[in-house]
Write a protein that holds these residues in place. Structure first.
Motif, short mmCIF file in Angstrom:
data_model
loop_
_atom_site.label_atom_id
_atom_site.label_comp_id
_atom_site.label_asym_id
_atom_site.label_seq_id
_atom_site.Cartn_x
_atom_site.Cartn_y
_atom_site.Cartn_z
N UNK A 129 0.84 -1.19 0.00
CA UNK A 129 0.00 0.00 0.00
C UNK A 129 0.88 1.25 0.00
N UNK A 130 0.22 2.39 -0.24
CA UNK A 130 0.92 3.66 -0.37
C UNK A 130 0.14 4.73 0.36
N UNK A 131 0.86 5.67 0.96
CA UNK A 131 0.23 6.86 1.53
C UNK A 131 1.14 8.05 1.33
N UNK A 132 0.55 9.23 1.41
CA UNK A 132 1.30 10.47 1.22
C UNK A 132 1.40 11.22 2.54
N UNK A 133 2.56 11.81 2.77
CA UNK A 133 2.75 12.68 3.93
C UNK A 133 3.10 14.07 3.40
N UNK A 134 2.24 15.03 3.68
CA UNK A 134 2.42 16.39 3.19
C UNK A 134 3.60 17.07 3.90
N UNK A 135 3.97 18.23 3.36
CA UNK A 135 5.11 18.96 3.92
C UNK A 135 4.88 19.34 5.37
N UNK A 136 3.62 19.52 5.77
CA UNK A 136 3.32 19.88 7.16
C UNK A 136 3.21 18.66 8.07
N UNK A 137 3.46 17.47 7.54
CA UNK A 137 3.41 16.25 8.34
C UNK A 137 2.09 15.54 8.33
N UNK A 138 1.08 16.10 7.66
CA UNK A 138 -0.23 15.45 7.62
C UNK A 138 -0.17 14.20 6.74
N UNK A 139 -0.62 13.08 7.27
CA UNK A 139 -0.59 11.81 6.55
C UNK A 139 -1.95 11.49 5.96
N UNK A 140 -1.96 11.07 4.70
CA UNK A 140 -3.20 10.67 4.05
C UNK A 140 -3.57 9.24 4.37
N UNK A 141 -4.66 8.79 3.78
CA UNK A 141 -5.14 7.42 4.00
C UNK A 141 -4.38 6.45 3.09
N UNK A 142 -4.06 5.26 3.60
CA UNK A 142 -3.38 4.26 2.76
C UNK A 142 -4.28 3.76 1.64
N UNK A 143 -3.67 3.49 0.50
CA UNK A 143 -4.39 2.93 -0.65
C UNK A 143 -3.58 1.78 -1.22
#
Length: 480
Positions: free
Chosen positions: A251-265
């Motif tokens: 799976x993959x997730x994104x972590x924004x520059x401010x540290x906010x993590x998205x949902x895994x896909x």
């Protein structure tokens, strides 16, 4: 003359099993003495006799013998019983040179189930040949380091040799009961963490750097993280393990520059257990090299539409169940480090090399180049710092996935390999996941790790109970 490991020619020795031979040990000794008399003293004799050398060998300069356990026992079964009682799943093996007790080679070997115990006897068989080749090559290639110096270490006192065998067997049964109970009450639960520093800075730091742990999900754990940075966004790929089905996907997730993590896909499911999504950038493309050892091959995937779509690009290894393959381009060649599911997945290190990422991949002349659960199995991204190559690996000597050891690779050629440990990355004492850390991977300006907390997981408990009941029912069924 250079030391040689010789095998006595059957035509030059007496038959130790002949009818007129009363003592096979005396016959073997006499045969060796006759050989030495005709050909000169043997430099090195490899003694595999039962009991590990019951007679002196005056016609050999050195005698190499295998010893087992901390007490360097001649009896591997007794040593394994002791090891199972003291620290289940790990055994120390030595190749000893006598007289003097010098250690020629030694390492920790890991095993979990009875059918794997043969590995303790089989996997060190290449040590004598490798040690002999090292002695036959007194002038390593330019820039290469010689083999690590041998050491002499006294056997551990209180080795258990005085304990009657039946008592050891009873204690082993008791340990087995404790292990079974533990499988029902304490289960692995891995989580991904992010360190706000590049991997070389993490390794160079004398203190533990702060880790930001990503939120977990019930019934699943996340392990083996690898990542790439794109426009300030950290793309994290990881093993997404279903604790009830006992199978992983990627799976993959994104972590924004401010540290906010998205949902895994989910991004990759080849139909078998899949883990360790090793990421590679080459010639403007992004590649994924996941572990699919259950399929018996190692397939390289290329991003068609990063990060969500991937296509098979090349099969790098056929009919080889490679575990945690990690690749790096270094000094004009591509190098791959991996263990093998069929050859001691936690203690035998294999190397392959190739002119390009897609191959062809050629096995190293000394495979397996290392047999040691303390640092064989890969544990993250190899990296170059200050012109030197470093290789993270798992230290499984105290339990699977206990910590990461970073090795400095001192020699890496198609025919030679040497490395030394320079840094151990332990689970931080204040971490909520203090029961293991087995991945250290560089992701641009940040570093990814994983941590384990062993506790009761209802999904794993249900799976284990169902599996055991199924096996018990199958065993109780009368034959057709």
């Amino acid at each position: 003359t250079p030391a040689v490991l010789r095998d006595l020619d059957p035509e030059d020795r007496a038959d130790p099993l002949s009818a007129d031979t009363a003592d096979t040990a005396d016959a073997a000794n006499a045969a060796g003495a006759a050989y030495a008399g005709a050909n000169g003293d043997v430099d090195v004799l490899l003694d595999l006799s039962a009991g590990g050398g019951a007679f002196p060998v005056p016609w050999a300069t050195e005698v190499w013998r295998f010893r087992y356990g901390d007490g360097r026992s001649t009896d591997p079964v007794r040593a394994l019983l002791l090891d199972y009682i003291r620290h289940p799943g790990r055994s120390r093996v030595f190749l000893i040179a006598e007289p003097g007790g010098r250690i020629v080679r030694e390492g920790w070997l890991s095993w979990w189930r009875g059918e794997q115990l043969d590995r303790v006897l089989l996997d060190p068989v290449s040590w004598p040949a490798t040690a002999a080749l090292d002695r036959l090559d007194p002038k390593p290639a330019a820039g290469a380091a010689a083999a690590p110096p041998a050491e002499t270490v006294p056997p551990r006192s209180g080795s258990g040799s005085e304990v009657p065998r039946p008592l050891l067997e009873i204690a082993a049964v008791a340990r087995r009961g404790l292990s079974v109970a533990s499988t029902f009450t304490r289960h692995d639960d891995w989580h991904v963490g992010v360190i706000d520093a590049p991997i070389d800075a993490v390794v160079a730091s004398a203190a533990d750097l702060p880790i930001t742990w990503l939120t977990g999900r019930p019934g699943r754990f996340a392990a083996d993280p690898f990542g790439l940075e794109r426009d300030g966004v950290l793309h994290v790929f990881f093993e997404d393990y279903d604790q009830q089905l006992a199978r992983g996907t990627i799976s993959h997730l994104e972590i924004a520059a401010d540290g906010t993590a998205g949902e895994p896909e989910p991004v990759l499911d080849p139909g078998v257990h899949t883990s360790y999504p090793f990421l590679i950038e080459d010639a403007g493309s992004v590649f994924l090299l996941p572990e699919t050892s259950a399929a018996g091959q190692l397939v390289l995937y290329e991003a068609v539409d990063f990060p969500g779509r991937w296509r098979p690009a090349a099969t790098l290894l056929e009919d080889i169940p490679a575990v945690d393959a990690s690749v790096v381009e270094f000094e004009g060649a591509w190098w791959m480090f991996a263990t093998r599911l069929d050859r001691g997945a936690n203690h035998n290190l294999f190397i392959w090399y190739a002119p390009r990422l897609t191959g062809p991949w050629t096995p190293h002349a000394r495979n397996p180049v290392k047999t040691d659960a303390r640092s064989a199995r890969p544990g993250g991204t190899p990296f170059v710092s200050g012109g030197k190559l470093y290789r993270p690996s798992q230290d499984d000597s105290r339990g699977y996935g206990g910590r990461v050891v970073v090795n400095e690779v001192e020699v890496l050629t198609p025919g030679a390999f040497a490395e030394r440990p320079v840094r151990w990355i332990e689970p931080p004492h204040d971490s909520p996941y203090r029961d293991g850390l087995h991945t250290l991977s560089g992701a641009g300006t940040r570093t990814l790790v994983d941590g384990n907390a062993r506790h009761f997981v209802k999904e794993t408990f249900r799976r284990d109970v169902t599996a055991r009941l199924g096996r018990a029912h199958a065993t109780s069924e009368p034959p057709a």
